[in-house]
Design an enzyme around this catalytic site. Sequence first.
Site, PDB file in Angstrom:
ATOM      1  N   LYS A 247      47.951  50.359  40.107  1.00 10.39           N
ATOM      2  CA  LYS A 247      47.980  51.616  39.340  1.00 10.39           C
ATOM      3  C   LYS A 247      46.684  51.804  38.548  1.00 10.39           C
ATOM      4  O   LYS A 247      46.195  52.932  38.401  1.00 10.39           O
ATOM      5  CB  LYS A 247      49.199  51.626  38.421  1.00 10.39           C
ATOM      6  CG  LYS A 247      50.493  51.819  39.210  1.00 10.39           C
ATOM      7  CD  LYS A 247      51.718  51.532  38.389  1.00 10.39           C
ATOM      8  CE  LYS A 247      52.986  51.769  39.211  1.00 10.39           C
ATOM      9  NZ  LYS A 247      54.180  51.203  38.602  1.00 10.39           N
TER      10      LYS A 247
ATOM     11  N   GLY B  75      62.389  53.856  38.235  1.00  5.83           N
ATOM     12  CA  GLY B  75      63.042  53.810  39.536  1.00  5.83           C
ATOM     13  C   GLY B  75      62.601  54.917  40.460  1.00  5.83           C
ATOM     14  O   GLY B  75      61.692  55.692  40.161  1.00  5.83           O
TER      15      GLY B  75
ATOM     16  N   GLY C 148      67.062  48.634  41.713  1.00  9.10           N
ATOM     17  CA  GLY C 148      66.139  49.322  42.627  1.00  9.10           C
ATOM     18  C   GLY C 148      64.766  49.523  42.014  1.00  9.10           C
ATOM     19  O   GLY C 148      63.998  50.368  42.471  1.00  9.10           O
TER      20      GLY C 148
HETATM   21  N1  LIG Z   1      60.806  52.391  44.371  1.00 10.51           N
HETATM   22  C1  LIG Z   1      60.024  52.799  43.382  1.00 10.51           C
HETATM   23  O1  LIG Z   1      60.473  52.937  42.238  1.00 10.51           O
HETATM   24  C2  LIG Z   1      58.569  53.144  43.647  1.00 10.51           C
HETATM   25  C3  LIG Z   1      57.834  53.810  42.653  1.00 10.51           C
HETATM   26  C4  LIG Z   1      56.502  54.210  42.905  1.00 10.51           C
HETATM   27  C5  LIG Z   1      55.934  53.908  44.139  1.00 10.51           C
HETATM   28  N2  LIG Z   1      56.654  53.222  45.094  1.00 10.51           N
HETATM   29  C6  LIG Z   1      56.016  52.999  46.401  1.00 10.51           C
HETATM   30  O2  LIG Z   1      56.487  54.012  47.301  1.00 10.51           O
HETATM   31  C7  LIG Z   1      56.638  53.486  48.624  1.00 10.51           C
HETATM   32  C8  LIG Z   1      58.091  53.665  49.070  1.00 10.51           C
HETATM   33  O3  LIG Z   1      58.924  53.004  48.132  1.00 10.51           O
HETATM   34  P1  LIG Z   1      60.492  52.782  48.403  1.00 10.51           P
HETATM   35  O4  LIG Z   1      61.020  52.187  47.158  1.00 10.51           O
HETATM   36  O5  LIG Z   1      61.097  54.002  48.966  1.00 10.51           O
HETATM   37  O6  LIG Z   1      60.418  51.655  49.542  1.00 10.51           O
HETATM   38  P2  LIG Z   1      61.597  51.074  50.442  1.00 10.51           P
HETATM   39  O7  LIG Z   1      62.931  51.387  49.854  1.00 10.51           O
HETATM   40  O8  LIG Z   1      61.258  49.666  50.744  1.00 10.51           O
HETATM   41  O9  LIG Z   1      61.484  51.939  51.812  1.00 10.51           O
HETATM   42  C9  LIG Z   1      60.423  51.777  52.688  1.00 10.51           C
HETATM   43  C10 LIG Z   1      60.735  52.567  53.953  1.00 10.51           C
HETATM   44  O10 LIG Z   1      59.641  52.432  54.848  1.00 10.51           O
HETATM   45  C11 LIG Z   1      60.143  52.146  56.163  1.00 10.51           C
HETATM   46  N3  LIG Z   1      59.136  51.437  56.922  1.00 10.51           N
HETATM   47  C12 LIG Z   1      58.661  50.190  56.764  1.00 10.51           C
HETATM   48  N4  LIG Z   1      57.714  49.929  57.685  1.00 10.51           N
HETATM   49  C13 LIG Z   1      57.597  51.036  58.452  1.00 10.51           C
HETATM   50  C14 LIG Z   1      56.831  51.383  59.592  1.00 10.51           C
HETATM   51  N5  LIG Z   1      55.943  50.532  60.114  1.00 10.51           N
HETATM   52  N6  LIG Z   1      56.989  52.625  60.135  1.00 10.51           N
HETATM   53  C15 LIG Z   1      57.895  53.502  59.616  1.00 10.51           C
HETATM   54  N7  LIG Z   1      58.656  53.231  58.538  1.00 10.51           N
HETATM   55  C16 LIG Z   1      58.512  52.005  57.963  1.00 10.51           C
HETATM   56  C17 LIG Z   1      61.392  51.332  55.906  1.00 10.51           C
HETATM   57  O11 LIG Z   1      62.195  51.363  57.075  1.00 10.51           O
HETATM   58  P3  LIG Z   1      63.681  50.711  57.128  1.00 10.51           P
HETATM   59  O12 LIG Z   1      64.548  51.622  56.276  1.00 10.51           O
HETATM   60  O13 LIG Z   1      64.041  50.797  58.562  1.00 10.51           O
HETATM   61  O14 LIG Z   1      63.548  49.349  56.564  1.00 10.51           O
HETATM   62  C18 LIG Z   1      61.973  52.090  54.707  1.00 10.51           C
HETATM   63  O15 LIG Z   1      62.718  53.189  55.154  1.00 10.51           O
HETATM   64  C19 LIG Z   1      56.180  52.030  48.532  1.00 10.51           C
HETATM   65  O16 LIG Z   1      54.844  51.980  48.940  1.00 10.51           O
HETATM   66  C20 LIG Z   1      56.329  51.682  47.053  1.00 10.51           C
HETATM   67  O17 LIG Z   1      55.416  50.703  46.637  1.00 10.51           O
HETATM   68  C21 LIG Z   1      57.955  52.851  44.872  1.00 10.51           C
END
Ligand SMILES: NC(=O)c1ccc[n+]([C@@H]2O[C@H](COP(=O)([O-])OP(=O)(O)OC[C@H]3O[C@@H](n4cnc5c(N)ncnc54)[C@H](OP(=O)(O)O)[C@@H]3O)[C@@H](O)[C@H]2O)c1
Length: 350
Positions: free
Chosen positions: A226, A322, A208
């Site tokens: 970043k 993560g 993840g």
């Molecule tokens: N994961 C990490 O470690 C991490 C760390 C720092 C920053 N980030 C950033 O934080 C953000 C979230 O990360 P994540 O890992 O939680 O991402 P993720 O697991 O891909 O989840 C993204 C969520 O956004 C939803 N989504 C996508 N398009 C949408 C729309 N148009 N309207 C409403 N909801 C929508 C998706 O819906 P569905 O569930 O229906 O697909 C999903 O629930 C990203 O921008 C990422 O770059 C991530």
Amino acid sequence: LILRTLLIGFGKIGKNLVEILLEKGSYLEKRYGVKLEIVGVLDRSGAAVSQDRLDLQKLLDIKNRTGKIANYPLFGEENISLTEVLDRTDADLLVELTPTNIQTGQPGISNMLHAMSRRMDIVTTNKGALATGYKLLTDKALQMNVALKFGGAAHMSIPCIDVDLYQNLGLRIIGIEAIVNATTNYVLTQMSEGASIEAAIRTAQAEGIAEHDPSLDLEGWDTACKMVILANWLFKTASTLSDVEIKGITEVTTKSIREAKREGYAIRPIGEIGNDKNRIILKSYPKMVPLTEPLATVEGFHKAITFHINQGDILIKTELAGPKPSAYAILEDIIGIRMEKNLLAHAYSS
Ligand SMILES: NC(=O)c1ccc[n+]([C@@H]2O[C@H](COP(=O)([O-])OP(=O)(O)OC[C@H]3O[C@@H](n4cnc5c(N)ncnc54)[C@H](OP(=O)(O)O)[C@@H]3O)[C@@H](O)[C@H]2O)c1
């Protein structure tokens, strides 16, 4: 203080946040006086939305079981827009967690502008929205007098944004050299032990840690985002992704890693913020780091950042990676908003 909260995006970070709230919600309330009530959650299917707070465990169960938050009993609705949810909930805070889009920053930018125009505070981890729309978003927050917090976007499991406090106390950050992308650091470490690039990426995704589209990591965009966010926050620049010299790790081979090691170097995915004749220089690239330097010892999913300060260096290293640390960063930001409001209230009343 009750914060009526909307989550937009209910993926890895959103679910981790709700899990932490289930576990630590009452501690937050007791210790910091913040009670988070989730009144709406949106994903691509639609939303669960209610004037009263939604049930945290039910949100997780429905999402984990069906993949769609619109299936939430009674309060789930398909294809409902953020505007409609805003109309119905009268929320105080938007937690914006949609995927990073480095071309347009959407839908994150519009979601946040929309909520700010209704005087809602914002907490986000959306790196793409901030790297492409930083000025637009910070200007709007200023204009609407709302908070915009993004510790989790540049956090890297390290309280980098907080280092700004040092500057307020008289120290000056001259530059930054950092390993802020766990995926590429892991991939390069695995390659140095003989693994193929493909196998290393698959493990990073299973953990993840890699983004949906691993090219964001491998081609250096994640680190670049970043660096832009940190430069804008810590150095008050108006940088965008086009200001970053970007080179990915895709051209690094196991052979070049071996040769570098023989010559006394490790190849690391480095983000840099430097200064040349008063011009800020931003870079994201695979760098030959002397094995004697601390950043060369940062391996696998670990990350580290060196702040070059006018009075020496500060090095912070972390083994956290993560979505969970990012979810904690969101809470830290929410507590920060609460404390700032307290201070303001105190200033006005004294
Ligand atoms: N994961 C990490 O470690 C991490 C760390 C720092 C920053 N980030 C950033 O934080 C953000 C979230 O990360 P994540 O890992 O939680 O991402 P993720 O697991 O891909 O989840 C993204 C969520 O956004 C939803 N989504 C996508 N398009 C949408 C729309 N148009 N309207 C409403 N909801 C929508 C998706 O819906 P569905 O569930 O229906 O697909 C999903 O629930 C990203 O921008 C990422 O770059 C991530």
